[in-house]
Design a protein around this motif. Structure first.
Motif, mmCIF file in Angstrom:
data_model
loop_
_atom_site.group_PDB
_atom_site.id
_atom_site.type_symbol
_atom_site.label_atom_id
_atom_site.label_comp_id
_atom_site.label_asym_id
_atom_site.label_seq_id
_atom_site.Cartn_x
_atom_site.Cartn_y
_atom_site.Cartn_z
ATOM 1 N N GLU A 125 61.743 78.377 53.070
ATOM 2 C CA GLU A 125 62.587 79.039 54.192
ATOM 3 C C GLU A 125 62.729 80.686 53.448
ATOM 4 O O GLU A 125 62.803 81.424 54.473
ATOM 5 C CB GLU A 125 64.170 78.463 54.195
ATOM 6 N N THR A 126 62.930 80.878 52.403
ATOM 7 C CA THR A 126 63.118 82.287 51.908
ATOM 8 C C THR A 126 61.828 83.004 51.350
ATOM 9 O O THR A 126 61.859 84.026 51.276
ATOM 10 C CB THR A 126 64.214 82.258 50.842
ATOM 11 N N GLU A 127 60.836 82.140 51.394
ATOM 12 C CA GLU A 127 59.447 82.592 50.538
ATOM 13 C C GLU A 127 59.776 83.033 48.937
ATOM 14 O O GLU A 127 58.677 83.713 48.406
ATOM 15 C CB GLU A 127 59.015 83.683 51.369
ATOM 16 N N ALA A 128 60.850 82.782 48.553
ATOM 17 C CA ALA A 128 61.278 83.306 47.145
ATOM 18 C C ALA A 128 60.181 82.143 46.238
ATOM 19 O O ALA A 128 60.284 81.171 46.550
ATOM 20 C CB ALA A 128 62.625 83.005 46.855
ATOM 21 N N PRO A 129 59.638 82.885 45.017
ATOM 22 C CA PRO A 129 58.864 81.745 44.373
ATOM 23 C C PRO A 129 59.839 81.344 43.315
ATOM 24 O O PRO A 129 60.965 81.846 42.687
ATOM 25 C CB PRO A 129 57.961 83.049 43.567
ATOM 26 N N LEU A 130 59.498 79.840 42.754
ATOM 27 C CA LEU A 130 60.190 79.318 41.515
ATOM 28 C C LEU A 130 59.149 78.868 40.542
ATOM 29 O O LEU A 130 58.071 78.652 40.886
ATOM 30 C CB LEU A 130 60.825 78.075 42.222
ATOM 31 N N GLN A 131 59.451 79.224 39.308
ATOM 32 C CA GLN A 131 58.601 79.007 38.224
ATOM 33 C C GLN A 131 58.499 77.633 37.735
ATOM 34 O O GLN A 131 59.739 77.252 37.573
ATOM 35 C CB GLN A 131 58.760 80.119 37.240
ATOM 36 N N GLY A 132 57.511 77.173 37.330
ATOM 37 C CA GLY A 132 57.594 75.666 36.599
ATOM 38 C C GLY A 132 57.473 75.804 35.249
ATOM 39 O O GLY A 132 56.920 76.684 34.596
ATOM 40 N N THR A 133 58.353 74.880 34.703
ATOM 41 C CA THR A 133 58.730 74.608 33.498
ATOM 42 C C THR A 133 58.407 73.140 33.105
ATOM 43 O O THR A 133 58.864 72.180 33.729
ATOM 44 C CB THR A 133 60.093 74.792 33.020
ATOM 45 N N VAL A 134 57.938 72.927 31.913
ATOM 46 C CA VAL A 134 57.630 71.661 31.671
ATOM 47 C C VAL A 134 58.677 70.985 30.472
ATOM 48 O O VAL A 134 59.064 71.697 29.490
ATOM 49 C CB VAL A 134 56.264 71.359 30.808
ATOM 50 N N LEU A 135 59.369 69.786 30.661
ATOM 51 C CA LEU A 135 60.253 69.187 29.441
ATOM 52 C C LEU A 135 59.507 67.982 29.118
ATOM 53 O O LEU A 135 59.041 67.497 29.866
ATOM 54 C CB LEU A 135 61.516 68.728 30.415
ATOM 55 N N ILE A 136 59.539 68.052 27.815
ATOM 56 C CA ILE A 136 58.932 66.971 26.940
ATOM 57 C C ILE A 136 60.256 66.049 26.397
ATOM 58 O O ILE A 136 61.040 66.756 25.703
ATOM 59 C CB ILE A 136 58.141 67.410 25.763
ATOM 60 N N ASP A 137 60.419 64.790 26.616
ATOM 61 C CA ASP A 137 61.696 64.144 26.239
ATOM 62 C C ASP A 137 61.339 63.460 24.905
ATOM 63 O O ASP A 137 60.358 63.697 24.276
ATOM 64 C CB ASP A 137 62.000 62.734 27.396
ATOM 65 N N ASP A 138 62.115 62.719 24.390
ATOM 66 C CA ASP A 138 62.079 62.279 23.055
ATOM 67 C C ASP A 138 61.068 61.070 23.080
ATOM 68 O O ASP A 138 60.652 60.577 21.801
ATOM 69 C CB ASP A 138 63.344 61.756 22.465
ATOM 70 N N SER A 139 60.593 60.527 24.143
ATOM 71 C CA SER A 139 59.340 59.715 23.942
ATOM 72 C C SER A 139 58.143 60.347 24.231
ATOM 73 O O SER A 139 56.951 59.770 24.137
ATOM 74 C CB SER A 139 59.790 58.536 25.202
ATOM 75 N N GLY A 140 58.130 61.656 24.493
ATOM 76 C CA GLY A 140 56.723 62.273 24.648
ATOM 77 C C GLY A 140 56.219 62.365 26.062
ATOM 78 O O GLY A 140 55.432 62.755 26.536
#
Length: 541
Positions: A344-359
């Motif tokens: 809708e807005t064409e605004a970029p969102l940046q990807g982040t990776v989360l690694i939990d306690d099980s990998g």
């Protein structure tokens, strides 16, 4: 030798998934199932993304860089052993999703640089996608290029004029490749060996000699005899290109050779050791085959070469002298960030990776851009005058339809942006102001993941290449390989350095600088020209 856990894990994955059953080792193209660690795709706040998966396949006529199946597709890879507490893998699926928002708030943000000293893969952390990719590929303790890199060497150069046609060359190459790996298995059997090759090895010494002719001719047209011929090579593999270039200059132009210095910048300690060994072996062969050299105490190229074991991104001193900077097949493994756009807005969102306690991995998209990504977007816009592809329709109506079709995600498909490539250009501009860049890489790759400028992600099991459907994979066992948009890269390079450039196809460059009769078969086919149709060469003028 492989850990028993590694072998058991891969065998179980191949046995359980129907697409991995009944595979004929002699197939020339394989439809292989996605393989990776457990993952879910989550999002921060209301920015939830539904990621569609697909079954990738191989097309053996497309050039990638490495991993090879005899008689079939060509790929690449490497990696260390999996610990027992890291073996709980399962197939990725968009249906496996957990709300990890609270964990995302609590877990600390880390970078690949901060993880260099870790011997175990991180857990209970989050990081930018580029840091996850860089850690996966280059961590000194478990990274893809740091532990079990094996580069194929075909032995004696191929005598192309004695071969009937390109098919006979392919058959001979397959035979040598199998024999090479058979010898490796005799010493240390491995189901998960990541064996790969480069055009430098494949077309030795003709490929390197073409580069050498380019360097000598352009050196003579510019700074000779006032400056030395200084050559930097980043990511030199086994050191074959270095030896082929120096052999050619020594044999064909002794005056230039006397003024030549060759410096390798190599991030992998293991490959730096291989390069040093190759240099010493070459010197020993030259010494034993040349009585004149032996009498004079000649040590081959050892006095000409310096191997610098560090990342180019850690470079800290200025090289004011004119120099050539070689970067062959290194852009494809530069870390990328990932963006998705609000339709809708064409605004970029940046990807982040989360690694939990099980990998396990979880992907988040947030509307706050880190400084490197924000800088890249500004540089790209200025360098291209705002003309570049985006992963969503250009018109408002098109975006509305994309957002409102049944089952549509609320963000665009991913775009992978080469932030590390931009930073490399900035290193050249800051620390090598008088450089001239010579680089070659793939401008397109078959079977890439969905998304704009998306990578191939792949591993190898029992000598078979296995593509997967996400870059969020167990660190160290998978190649993550990106295409290079050379026209966009050229514009960014020019904007940062102020230098003029030329982009040629691999074939066009080789037609100008290679002695084509040396790689032409009896039918007139020339593998040096036909095998890398999807590669380009960028040079500084």
């Amino acid at each position: 030798m492989d850990s028993p856990i590694v072998t058991q894990l891969f065998r179980q994955l191949f046995r359980q998934h129907p697409a991995c059953q009944n595979l004929n080792l002699n197939q020339s193209a394989r439809h292989l199932a996605g393989l990776a660690t457990c993952s879910s795709t989550a999002a921060l706040s209301h920015h939830h993304v539904h990621v569609r998966r697909r079954q990738p396949c191989f097309h053996h006529h497309q050039q990638r860089r490495s991993l090879w199946t005899p008689g079939g597709g060509r790929e690449r890879g490497s990696g260390p052993a999996i610990q027992r507490n890291e073996s709980n893998w399962q197939q990725r699926t968009a249906l496996l999703q957990r709300d990890m928002t609270e964990e995302y708030k609590r877990y600390p943000m880390v970078t690949a640089k901060e993880l260099r000293g870790r011997r175990e893969r991180p857990r209970r952390v989050k990081m930018l996608m580029r840091d996850f990719i860089e850690d996966s590929l280059y961590n000194p303790h478990y990274g893809y290029f740091s532990q079990q890199v094996v580069i194929f060497s075909p032995g004696e150069p191929f005598e192309f004029p004695n071969l009937r046609d390109e098919m006979e060359f392919h058959e001979l190459l397959s035979k040598r490749y199998r024999a090479f790996e058979d010898r490796l298995d005799e010493a240390a059997p491995s189901d998960t060996r990541q064996l790969w090759y480069t055009p430098t090895e494949l077309f030795r010494p003709y490929y390197g000699e073409a580069i050498a002719r380019y360097l000598v001719d352009n050196y003579k047209l510019t700074t000779y005899p006032y400056d030395d011929l200084i050559i930097y090579e980043m990511g030199a593999g086994r050191g074959t290109l270095m030896l082929n270039i120096l052999d050619y200059i020594r044999d064909m132009d002794p005056d230039v050779y006397a003024r030549t210095q060759y410096k390798i910048i190599e991030i992998s300690s293991k490959l730096a050791g291989v390069q040093d060994s190759q240099l010493k072996q070459s010197a020993a062969r030259w010494h034993s085959s040349s009585p004149v050299a032996a009498a004079a105490g000649n040590r081959g190229h050892i006095g000409k070469v310096e191997i610098i074991n560090q990342s180019i991104f850690d470079w800290s001193h200025v090289v004011p002298s004119p120099c050539f900077f070689l970067a062959f097949e290194v852009f494809d493994n530069f870390a990328h960030d990932v963006l998705r756009y609000d339709l809708e807005t064409e605004a970029p969102l940046q990807g982040t990776v989360l690694i939990d306690d099980s990998g396990d991995f979880f992907e988040f998209y947030v509307p706050v851009l880190d400084p490197a990504v924000a800088h890249f977007l500004k540089v790209r816009h200025l360098a291209t005058s705002g003309r570049y592809k985006l992963p969503y329709p250009a018109s408002r109506l098109g975006r509305w339809f994309a957002a409102n079709r049944p089952g549509a995600p609320n963000l665009s498909s991913p775009e992978y942006i080469p932030t590390r490539l931009m930073q490399f250009f900035e290193v050249l501009d800051k620390y090598f102001p008088a450089h001239r860049l010579v680089t070659s890489d793939f401008h397109s790759l078959p079977d890439a993941l969905p998304g704009l400028n998306a990578p191939i992600v792949q591993t190898r099991y029992q000598r078979r290449p296995v593509p997967v459907t996400t870059p969020l994979v167990h660190q160290g066992y998978f190649d993550i390989m990106f295409p290079t948009d050379f026209h966009r890269a050229e514009a960014i390079y020019q904007a940062i350095t102020g230098k003029l450039t030329r982009v040629l196809s691999h074939e066009e460059f080789m037609r100008r600088w290679a002695y084509l009769e040396e790689t032409e078969t009896q039918t007139g086919e020339n593998p040096l020209l036909s095998w890398y149709k999807n590669a380009s060469v960028l040079t500084t003028l």
